[in-house]
Design a protein around this motif. Structure first.
Motif, PDB file in Angstrom:
ATOM      1  N   GLY A 134       5.992  15.944   0.681  1.00 47.82           N
ATOM      2  CA  GLY A 134       5.637  14.841  -0.882  1.00 47.82           C
ATOM      3  C   GLY A 134       6.950  13.298  -0.251  1.00 47.82           C
ATOM      4  O   GLY A 134       6.836  12.855  -1.409  1.00 47.82           O
ATOM      5  N   GLN A 135       7.607  13.080   0.441  1.00 48.79           N
ATOM      6  CA  GLN A 135       7.889  12.178   0.674  1.00 48.79           C
ATOM      7  C   GLN A 135       7.654  10.602   1.058  1.00 48.79           C
ATOM      8  O   GLN A 135       6.356  10.837   1.682  1.00 48.79           O
ATOM      9  CB  GLN A 135       9.269  12.545   2.146  1.00 48.79           C
ATOM     10  CG  GLN A 135       9.737  13.578   1.283  1.00 48.79           C
ATOM     11  CD  GLN A 135      10.836  13.338   0.438  1.00 48.79           C
ATOM     12  OE1 GLN A 135      11.352  12.277   0.080  1.00 48.79           O
ATOM     13  NE2 GLN A 135      10.727  14.020  -0.667  1.00 48.79           N
ATOM     14  N   PRO A 136       7.900   9.633   0.909  1.00 50.27           N
ATOM     15  CA  PRO A 136       7.813   8.243   0.879  1.00 50.27           C
ATOM     16  C   PRO A 136       7.389   8.290   2.916  1.00 50.27           C
ATOM     17  O   PRO A 136       7.886   8.419   3.104  1.00 50.27           O
ATOM     18  CB  PRO A 136       8.379   7.340   0.012  1.00 50.27           C
ATOM     19  CG  PRO A 136       9.580   8.046  -0.892  1.00 50.27           C
ATOM     20  CD  PRO A 136       8.916   9.835  -0.185  1.00 50.27           C
ATOM     21  N   ILE A 137       6.397   7.122   3.036  1.00 51.63           N
ATOM     22  CA  ILE A 137       6.041   7.127   4.489  1.00 51.63           C
ATOM     23  C   ILE A 137       6.689   5.348   4.294  1.00 51.63           C
ATOM     24  O   ILE A 137       6.014   4.446   3.664  1.00 51.63           O
ATOM     25  CB  ILE A 137       4.171   7.118   4.339  1.00 51.63           C
ATOM     26  CG1 ILE A 137       3.644   8.170   4.150  1.00 51.63           C
ATOM     27  CG2 ILE A 137       4.369   6.311   5.862  1.00 51.63           C
ATOM     28  CD1 ILE A 137       2.861   7.940   4.761  1.00 51.63           C
ATOM     29  N   SER A 190       8.577   0.931   8.270  1.00 50.13           N
ATOM     30  CA  SER A 190       8.841   0.380   9.921  1.00 50.13           C
ATOM     31  C   SER A 190       7.702   2.019  10.448  1.00 50.13           C
ATOM     32  O   SER A 190       7.115   2.133  11.732  1.00 50.13           O
ATOM     33  CB  SER A 190      10.116   0.977  10.535  1.00 50.13           C
ATOM     34  OG  SER A 190      10.120   1.972   9.763  1.00 50.13           O
ATOM     35  N   ARG A 191       8.142   3.516   9.870  1.00 53.19           N
ATOM     36  CA  ARG A 191       7.091   4.379  10.856  1.00 53.19           C
ATOM     37  C   ARG A 191       5.237   4.461  11.062  1.00 53.19           C
ATOM     38  O   ARG A 191       4.585   4.942  11.085  1.00 53.19           O
ATOM     39  CB  ARG A 191       7.529   5.902   9.499  1.00 53.19           C
ATOM     40  CG  ARG A 191       9.208   5.596  10.382  1.00 53.19           C
ATOM     41  CD  ARG A 191       9.387   7.543   9.204  1.00 53.19           C
ATOM     42  NE  ARG A 191      10.681   7.946   9.847  1.00 53.19           N
ATOM     43  CZ  ARG A 191      10.982   9.210   9.843  1.00 53.19           C
ATOM     44  NH1 ARG A 191      10.780  10.058   9.716  1.00 53.19           N
ATOM     45  NH2 ARG A 191      12.767   9.501  10.184  1.00 53.19           N
ATOM     46  N   ALA A 192       5.484   3.931   9.674  1.00 53.57           N
ATOM     47  CA  ALA A 192       3.682   3.808   9.414  1.00 53.57           C
ATOM     48  C   ALA A 192       3.425   2.435  10.373  1.00 53.57           C
ATOM     49  O   ALA A 192       2.451   2.851  11.186  1.00 53.57           O
ATOM     50  CB  ALA A 192       3.891   3.046   8.263  1.00 53.57           C
ATOM     51  N   SER A 193       4.053   1.828  10.656  1.00 51.88           N
ATOM     52  CA  SER A 193       3.857   0.847  12.063  1.00 51.88           C
ATOM     53  C   SER A 193       3.256   1.547  13.439  1.00 51.88           C
ATOM     54  O   SER A 193       2.507   1.149  14.028  1.00 51.88           O
ATOM     55  CB  SER A 193       4.498  -0.282  12.065  1.00 51.88           C
ATOM     56  OG  SER A 193       4.744  -1.218  11.029  1.00 51.88           O
ATOM     57  N   LEU A 208       0.873  -0.825   0.226  1.00 48.52           N
ATOM     58  CA  LEU A 208      -0.259   0.010   0.222  1.00 48.52           C
ATOM     59  C   LEU A 208       0.623   1.367   0.002  1.00 48.52           C
ATOM     60  O   LEU A 208       0.419   2.353  -0.754  1.00 48.52           O
ATOM     61  CB  LEU A 208      -0.942  -0.064   1.450  1.00 48.52           C
ATOM     62  CG  LEU A 208      -2.450   0.628   1.294  1.00 48.52           C
ATOM     63  CD1 LEU A 208      -2.728   1.393   0.059  1.00 48.52           C
ATOM     64  CD2 LEU A 208      -2.770   0.889   2.308  1.00 48.52           C
ATOM     65  N   LEU A 209       2.169   1.250   0.959  1.00 47.13           N
ATOM     66  CA  LEU A 209       3.007   2.762   0.762  1.00 47.13           C
ATOM     67  C   LEU A 209       3.467   2.231  -0.570  1.00 47.13           C
ATOM     68  O   LEU A 209       4.116   3.576  -1.121  1.00 47.13           O
ATOM     69  CB  LEU A 209       3.788   2.105   1.817  1.00 47.13           C
ATOM     70  CG  LEU A 209       3.009   2.074   3.281  1.00 47.13           C
ATOM     71  CD1 LEU A 209       4.251   2.308   3.979  1.00 47.13           C
ATOM     72  CD2 LEU A 209       2.368   3.644   3.600  1.00 47.13           C
ATOM     73  N   ALA A 210       3.572   1.470  -1.805  1.00 45.53           N
ATOM     74  CA  ALA A 210       4.393   1.579  -2.661  1.00 45.53           C
ATOM     75  C   ALA A 210       2.773   1.628  -4.144  1.00 45.53           C
ATOM     76  O   ALA A 210       3.679   2.139  -5.238  1.00 45.53           O
ATOM     77  CB  ALA A 210       4.292   0.560  -2.889  1.00 45.53           C
ATOM     78  N   GLN A 213       6.501  -2.884  -4.408  1.00 48.01           N
ATOM     79  CA  GLN A 213       6.149  -2.750  -3.357  1.00 48.01           C
ATOM     80  C   GLN A 213       7.139  -1.672  -2.516  1.00 48.01           C
ATOM     81  O   GLN A 213       8.195  -2.074  -3.053  1.00 48.01           O
ATOM     82  CB  GLN A 213       6.387  -4.029  -1.975  1.00 48.01           C
ATOM     83  CG  GLN A 213       7.279  -4.517  -2.242  1.00 48.01           C
ATOM     84  CD  GLN A 213       7.999  -6.357  -1.726  1.00 48.01           C
ATOM     85  OE1 GLN A 213       6.914  -7.110  -1.039  1.00 48.01           O
ATOM     86  NE2 GLN A 213       8.821  -7.206  -2.204  1.00 48.01           N
ATOM     87  N   LEU A 214       7.299  -0.937  -1.533  1.00 51.28           N
ATOM     88  CA  LEU A 214       7.791  -0.216  -0.708  1.00 51.28           C
ATOM     89  C   LEU A 214       8.922  -0.478   0.594  1.00 51.28           C
ATOM     90  O   LEU A 214       8.442  -1.098   1.236  1.00 51.28           O
ATOM     91  CB  LEU A 214       7.288   1.236  -0.407  1.00 51.28           C
ATOM     92  CG  LEU A 214       8.130   2.090   0.548  1.00 51.28           C
ATOM     93  CD1 LEU A 214       9.180   2.972  -1.122  1.00 51.28           C
ATOM     94  CD2 LEU A 214       7.640   2.983   1.436  1.00 51.28           C
ATOM     95  N   GLN A 215      10.255  -1.099  -0.108  1.00 56.25           N
ATOM     96  CA  GLN A 215      10.925  -1.366   0.887  1.00 56.25           C
ATOM     97  C   GLN A 215      12.562  -0.522   1.587  1.00 56.25           C
ATOM     98  O   GLN A 215      12.813  -0.122   0.268  1.00 56.25           O
ATOM     99  CB  GLN A 215      11.847  -2.638   0.846  1.00 56.25           C
ATOM    100  CG  GLN A 215      10.746  -4.031   0.144  1.00 56.25           C
ATOM    101  CD  GLN A 215      11.136  -5.359   0.376  1.00 56.25           C
ATOM    102  OE1 GLN A 215      11.640  -5.323  -1.412  1.00 56.25           O
ATOM    103  NE2 GLN A 215      10.593  -6.400   0.841  1.00 56.25           N
ATOM    104  N   ARG A 216      12.413  -0.667   2.588  1.00 55.40           N
ATOM    105  CA  ARG A 216      14.392  -0.012   2.803  1.00 55.40           C
ATOM    106  C   ARG A 216      15.328  -0.670   2.315  1.00 55.40           C
ATOM    107  O   ARG A 216      15.433  -1.729   3.086  1.00 55.40           O
ATOM    108  CB  ARG A 216      14.233   0.197   3.759  1.00 55.40           C
ATOM    109  CG  ARG A 216      15.594   1.233   4.057  1.00 55.40           C
ATOM    110  CD  ARG A 216      15.250   2.035   5.905  1.00 55.40           C
ATOM    111  NE  ARG A 216      16.392   2.241   6.397  1.00 55.40           N
ATOM    112  CZ  ARG A 216      16.630   3.394   5.927  1.00 55.40           C
ATOM    113  NH1 ARG A 216      15.565   4.413   5.563  1.00 55.40           N
ATOM    114  NH2 ARG A 216      17.882   4.738   6.607  1.00 55.40           N
TER     115      ARG A 216
END
Length: 394
Positions: A302-305, A308-311, A220-222, A237-240
């Motif tokens: 405007g930066q991605p979420i 870990s911060r979403a959780s 969802l974050l992606a 998918q969004l990954q660090r």
């Protein structure tokens, strides 16, 4: 050296003059034209003969043997860099490395591979238990070490995987709980209320979207706006990622944040977008500031979420609004969605396709103890059930 003292079938067995130790040697395949031998020692001739028989069998099985045993730390470092790195995604490799470096290596790293025993594995279990780590984390660490030792056996570094001799840590009670239907309805109420304000706050609609779709956090974050029409296209998918080696398809966003492809075919899917979520996302889009990545959910700047911060934000949010006293990790909104799909009477194969599981048993595990028309019907029944419950609740 007291000459060669060989009995029938014993091979090269001798006793050293300087210390009286019994030794046995076996010829190995040469490396770079140089002769190599594997030598084992013991105070007992009988023990040496037993060791000699074992290494002969192992040599026959693997074709080669190391001339000296390396430490577990040395093997795990090699395994991460040369074996695991070719099998898994960079983000997974990073997780492997952290688990081994934080848990296994400090406890067992100096132990030689050929001296590793079941008692050592139990010591690792005790260490993780004493540290208060979750049963899930302990189990994944055990499985990770076992995987590395299986490869050590395959490469002839050791004769057996001692991790298989010990029962793996058992999973304790669930590390969280799903929301009830009434609690889920409350989340939707907050999402609708937030859309009546001009102030941009992506959180309530983000939570509602998780709840109404069962989409994974990273998916969802992606999500980008050009993949939201009458369907939601979950193809990234969004990954660090700490180290991106180019092995996997990825799109760089910023810093260490990347869009990567789902790890399995079942994860790459399209699900229908129906009301009330469709209307929520349309309203969310109208009041959302633009961002350079075209993301549906982004921070106010405007930066991605970051995942870990979403959780962390979810936990803060549901605590602050008094939603529940239960421990409900963000991932458990996915569990709630599966629960609600069951309650709506959605067929198993359709549930599998919606949530992106690889098989029926996986979807059933998510329940708290297709084709496009069928998917659309399922999503509509799912949403209608919540709408009706909400009306009854009011």
């Amino acid at each position: 050296m007291v000459g060669l003292m060989r009995g029938r079938g014993e091979g090269s067995v001798y006793q050293r003059a300087q210390d009286g130790m019994w030794c046995a040697a076996i010829e190995l395949p040469p490396h770079n034209g140089k002769r190599r031998k594997k030598i084992v020692t013991s105070k007992s001739k009988a023990v040496v003969l037993k060791k000699l028989a074992e290494i002969r069998r192992e040599l026959e099985r693997t074709g080669d043997l190391p001339t000296a045993s390396q430490s577990l730390e040395s093997w795990l470092t090699y395994w991460l860099d040369k074996v695991a790195a070719k099998r898994v995604r960079p983000s997974t490799l990073y997780t492997y490395r952290r688990q081994l470096e934080k848990q296994v290596i400090p406890v067992l790293g100096k132990v030689r591979l050929d001296k590793l025993t079941a008692a050592h594995i139990r010591r690792l279990h005790d260490h993780m238990n004493d540290a208060g780590l979750s049963s899930t984390y302990a189990l994944t660490t055990h499985r990770l070490l076992s995987k590395a030792l299986t490869d050590a056996v395959r490469e002839g570094r050791v004769g057996r995987n001692v991790a298989t001799l010990v029962d793996a840590p058992k999973l304790g009670r669930s590390d969280g709980e799903a929301l009830t239907v009434d609690e889920a309805i409350t989340v939707l109420d907050y999402a609708r209320a937030s859309l009546e304000s001009d102030a941009y706050d992506p959180a309530p609609v983000l939570w509602a979207t998780y709840l109404l779709t069962g989409i994974r956090r990273s998916e969802l974050l992606a999500l980008e706006w050009d993949r939201v029409t009458d369907v939601i296209d979950l193809s990234w998918q969004l990954q660090r990622i700490k180290d991106m080696d180019g092995t996997f398809e990825a799109r760089h966003l910023t810093g260490k944040l990347y869009l990567t492809r789902p790890k399995s075919k079942s994860g790459w899917r399209i699900i229908p977008l129906v009301d009330p979520l469709k209307s929520m996302l349309e309203a969310h889009r109208r009041r959302s500031p633009s961002n350079p990545y075209g993301l549906v959910f982004a921070r106010a700047d405007g930066q991605p979420i970051e995942p870990s911060r979403a959780s962390a934000a979810w936990k803060t949010w549901y605590t602050d609004v008094g939603l529940t006293d239960k421990h409900v990790p963000l991932h458990f909104l996915r569990h709630t969605a599966v629960d609600l799909l069951y309650a709506a009477g959605v067929d198993d194969d359709v549930k599998i396709e919606i949530v992106g599981h690889s098989n029926r048993s996986m979807t059933q595990a998510y329940k708290t103890k297709g084709n496009r028309p069928r998917l659309t019907d399922a999503m509509e029944r799912f949403s209608a059930m919540l709408e009706k419950k909400e009306t009854d609740h009011a």
